[in-house]
Design an enzyme around this catalytic site. Sequence first.
Site, PDB file in Angstrom:
ATOM      1  N   HIS A 162      53.510  31.969  -4.145  1.00 49.66           N
ATOM      2  CA  HIS A 162      52.216  31.308  -4.377  1.00 49.66           C
ATOM      3  C   HIS A 162      51.039  32.259  -4.195  1.00 49.66           C
ATOM      4  O   HIS A 162      49.938  31.957  -4.626  1.00 49.66           O
ATOM      5  CB  HIS A 162      52.061  30.115  -3.424  1.00 49.66           C
ATOM      6  CG  HIS A 162      52.988  28.980  -3.734  1.00 49.66           C
ATOM      7  ND1 HIS A 162      52.568  27.817  -4.329  1.00 49.66           N
ATOM      8  CD2 HIS A 162      54.323  28.849  -3.561  1.00 49.66           C
ATOM      9  CE1 HIS A 162      53.604  27.009  -4.501  1.00 49.66           C
ATOM     10  NE2 HIS A 162      54.681  27.619  -4.032  1.00 49.66           N
ATOM     11  N   ASP A 370      42.829  35.657  -4.150  1.00 47.87           N
ATOM     12  CA  ASP A 370      43.518  34.380  -3.995  1.00 47.87           C
ATOM     13  C   ASP A 370      44.599  34.285  -5.063  1.00 47.87           C
ATOM     14  O   ASP A 370      44.341  34.613  -6.231  1.00 47.87           O
ATOM     15  CB  ASP A 370      42.504  33.230  -4.185  1.00 47.87           C
ATOM     16  CG  ASP A 370      42.862  32.002  -3.357  1.00 47.87           C
ATOM     17  OD1 ASP A 370      44.062  31.761  -3.149  1.00 47.87           O
ATOM     18  OD2 ASP A 370      41.939  31.295  -2.925  1.00 47.87           O
TER      19      ASP A 370
HETATM   20  P1  ADP Z   1      45.173  27.828  -0.006  1.00 46.23           P
HETATM   21  O1  ADP Z   1      46.493  27.442  -0.537  1.00 46.23           O
HETATM   22  O2  ADP Z   1      45.006  29.284   0.231  1.00 46.23           O
HETATM   23  O3  ADP Z   1      44.739  27.038   1.182  1.00 46.23           O
HETATM   24  P2  ADP Z   1      44.103  26.429  -2.343  1.00 46.23           P
HETATM   25  O4  ADP Z   1      42.691  26.270  -2.780  1.00 46.23           O
HETATM   26  O5  ADP Z   1      45.056  26.816  -3.405  1.00 46.23           O
HETATM   27  O6  ADP Z   1      44.098  27.463  -1.131  1.00 46.23           O
HETATM   28  O7  ADP Z   1      44.637  25.054  -1.762  1.00 46.23           O
HETATM   29  C1  ADP Z   1      43.987  24.387  -0.720  1.00 46.23           C
HETATM   30  C2  ADP Z   1      44.421  22.924  -0.739  1.00 46.23           C
HETATM   31  O8  ADP Z   1      44.081  22.354   0.525  1.00 46.23           O
HETATM   32  C3  ADP Z   1      43.708  22.114  -1.799  1.00 46.23           C
HETATM   33  O9  ADP Z   1      44.607  21.192  -2.373  1.00 46.23           O
HETATM   34  C4  ADP Z   1      42.611  21.392  -1.018  1.00 46.23           C
HETATM   35  O10 ADP Z   1      42.267  20.128  -1.531  1.00 46.23           O
HETATM   36  C5  ADP Z   1      43.234  21.242   0.344  1.00 46.23           C
HETATM   37  N1  ADP Z   1      42.190  21.266   1.388  1.00 46.23           N
HETATM   38  C6  ADP Z   1      41.348  22.268   1.688  1.00 46.23           C
HETATM   39  N2  ADP Z   1      40.506  21.930   2.678  1.00 46.23           N
HETATM   40  C7  ADP Z   1      40.825  20.662   3.008  1.00 46.23           C
HETATM   41  C8  ADP Z   1      40.319  19.730   3.967  1.00 46.23           C
HETATM   42  N3  ADP Z   1      39.302  20.028   4.785  1.00 46.23           N
HETATM   43  N4  ADP Z   1      40.909  18.526   4.028  1.00 46.23           N
HETATM   44  C9  ADP Z   1      41.941  18.213   3.211  1.00 46.23           C
HETATM   45  N5  ADP Z   1      42.454  19.040   2.288  1.00 46.23           N
HETATM   46  C10 ADP Z   1      41.899  20.247   2.184  1.00 46.23           C
HETATM   47  C1  G6P Z   2      48.790  29.128   1.388  1.00 46.43           C
HETATM   48  C2  G6P Z   2      50.221  29.593   1.388  1.00 46.43           C
HETATM   49  C3  G6P Z   2      51.144  28.435   1.783  1.00 46.43           C
HETATM   50  C4  G6P Z   2      50.701  27.837   3.094  1.00 46.43           C
HETATM   51  C5  G6P Z   2      49.237  27.424   3.028  1.00 46.43           C
HETATM   52  C6  G6P Z   2      48.692  26.883   4.351  1.00 46.43           C
HETATM   53  O1  G6P Z   2      48.653  28.178   0.396  1.00 46.43           O
HETATM   54  O2  G6P Z   2      50.568  30.087   0.109  1.00 46.43           O
HETATM   55  O3  G6P Z   2      52.476  28.889   1.883  1.00 46.43           O
HETATM   56  O4  G6P Z   2      51.499  26.721   3.436  1.00 46.43           O
HETATM   57  O5  G6P Z   2      48.449  28.550   2.653  1.00 46.43           O
HETATM   58  O6  G6P Z   2      48.945  27.778   5.390  1.00 46.43           O
HETATM   59  P1  G6P Z   2      49.829  27.425   6.661  1.00 46.43           P
HETATM   60  O7  G6P Z   2      49.977  28.712   7.383  1.00 46.43           O
HETATM   61  O8  G6P Z   2      49.027  26.407   7.403  1.00 46.43           O
HETATM   62  O9  G6P Z   2      51.127  26.854   6.188  1.00 46.43           O
END
Ligand code: ADP
Ligand code: G6P
Length: 493
Positions: A162, A370
């Site tokens: 991912h 990202d």
């Molecule tokens: P990463 O996987 O690095 O966190 P992404 O933008 O791909 O970044 O995915 C983040 C996911 O987490 C999204 O689906 C978003 O809606 C969710 N998310 C981020 N912040 C919050 C929050 N404060 N509450 C609920 N969901 C959240």
């Molecule tokens: C990114 C990574 C995921 C991970 C998520 C949240 O999306 O690709 O593998 O689950 O961040 O991070 P965490 O360490 O809380 O699982």
Amino acid sequence: MRDSSLVVVANRLPIDDSIAPDGACEWRRSPGGLVSALHPLLRHTPATWVGWAGSVGPVPTLPDVDGVRMRPVPLTPEDLRDSYEGFANATLWPLYHDAVEQPQHHRRWWEAYQRVNRRFAETVAEVAEPGAVVWVQDYHLHLVPALLRELRPDLRIGFFLHVPFPPPELFMQLPRRAELLRGMLGADLVGFQRAQAAHNFAQLVAKVLDLPATDRRIGIDGRVVRIGAFPVSIDTAEMAALAARPDVAARASRLRQDLGRPEHVILSVDRMDYTKGIEQRLKAYRELLVSGHVKVRDTVLVQVAVPSRERVGQYQELRERVEREVGRINGEFGRVGEPAIHYLTQPFDRAELAALYRVADVMAVTPLRDGMNLVAKEYVAARVDDTGALLLSEFAGAAAELPQAYLVNPHDLEGLKEGLLAALHAAPTDVRERMRAMRAHLHEHDIRAWVRAYLNALDRTDVLVDRLTSADASAPPAQRDRSAAAAEGRTGA
Ligand code: ADP
Ligand code: G6P
């Protein structure tokens, strides 16, 4: 015991820690792209999810959730510290994100990573039906495909990363680079977010392991491993339907009122992570306030930054710096009842997120690097009336698919400020045209197109693919054909 023909393997289980007195268990939807992507697919599909339950010690017995069997893998405090917090999140994560923070190397972390990967592989070997499809996710589990192939050569194994896969000059820093590559090559198909990542991987395999490798195929031990790009997506229709709900629209109006009815609302939603460019964004915003290009009276910034990996030093330091800066900006520019930045660290449910997306005139998504960034895609899906400007970093995987966004280089402070002003003051017709094009793209390239493309490339064109993508069955035939063709065209494998 053999109990499923599809096994998803990820570091985390997607369910809430807390189980109700009647034994019911809620989907967690923890902030993070992986769970957000897979959750809408699996919730009505018989499958098994193997992962860590989120606490250390003996594993709880978890009930099935929406037909998905939960198989927790136990982690000790040492496993958590050295494998998850150490090797995964203090060695690989920074290295894979352009080394924006210094990757750290400790031999003890590598031992723990091997141990934990082996435990995951053994659990999967236990639960997978003969000939099952096993889909291993992300950088915590690089070694699982090869370990699993040794234990269960009958399985069809996929691996999907991912996060970005770095260029050779960065990956070569890893003391255990050969073992990591060999681990991934245990899969039949290795998927990445972008074609460049697949290219990096092929180059490394040729250089480090001296194996025949193209950007599509690698030969190892008499087998062919296919590689390719499969940009992950969201459940576009689900987010659009949520955002269109009358209660969500009403909540968005209420939010605008609570924010003081400003002319412009800028929103950012991130995990608190140094890859997300939060500090650079705050710096740009402060300079715009200093120069008077942005005024607190008519513009507000809402920054949602949910804490993440809180025991890792680099994350603790980041949070301290961000909170100091938010305090400083609010102290300098806020007025009583009118902060310059509304700073929120809570997790929100999907409806509240959709309301936030609806209220944001500008969505600022400016990571330094990202893999994809699903927040950017969720914002686009939520703008059902084709309004709203997306300010997007060139270094997010999403930028390749959403070129109509206002693209910026987050390392370039002046460029970031100009981009923000351009998005704030864009002509409504320009905004509308861009948003319409991005929404059309996401309508076709949604999470079902992603899963279909990946599993077809893994040679499963049968029942499993149909089951996982069954929501398409309600779409008109012409649309089904188009999205299938689009998905196949994108496999790159
Ligand atoms: P990463 O996987 O690095 O966190 P992404 O933008 O791909 O970044 O995915 C983040 C996911 O987490 C999204 O689906 C978003 O809606 C969710 N998310 C981020 N912040 C919050 C929050 N404060 N509450 C609920 N969901 C959240
Ligand atoms: C990114 C990574 C995921 C991970 C998520 C949240 O999306 O690709 O593998 O689950 O961040 O991070 P965490 O360490 O809380 O699982």
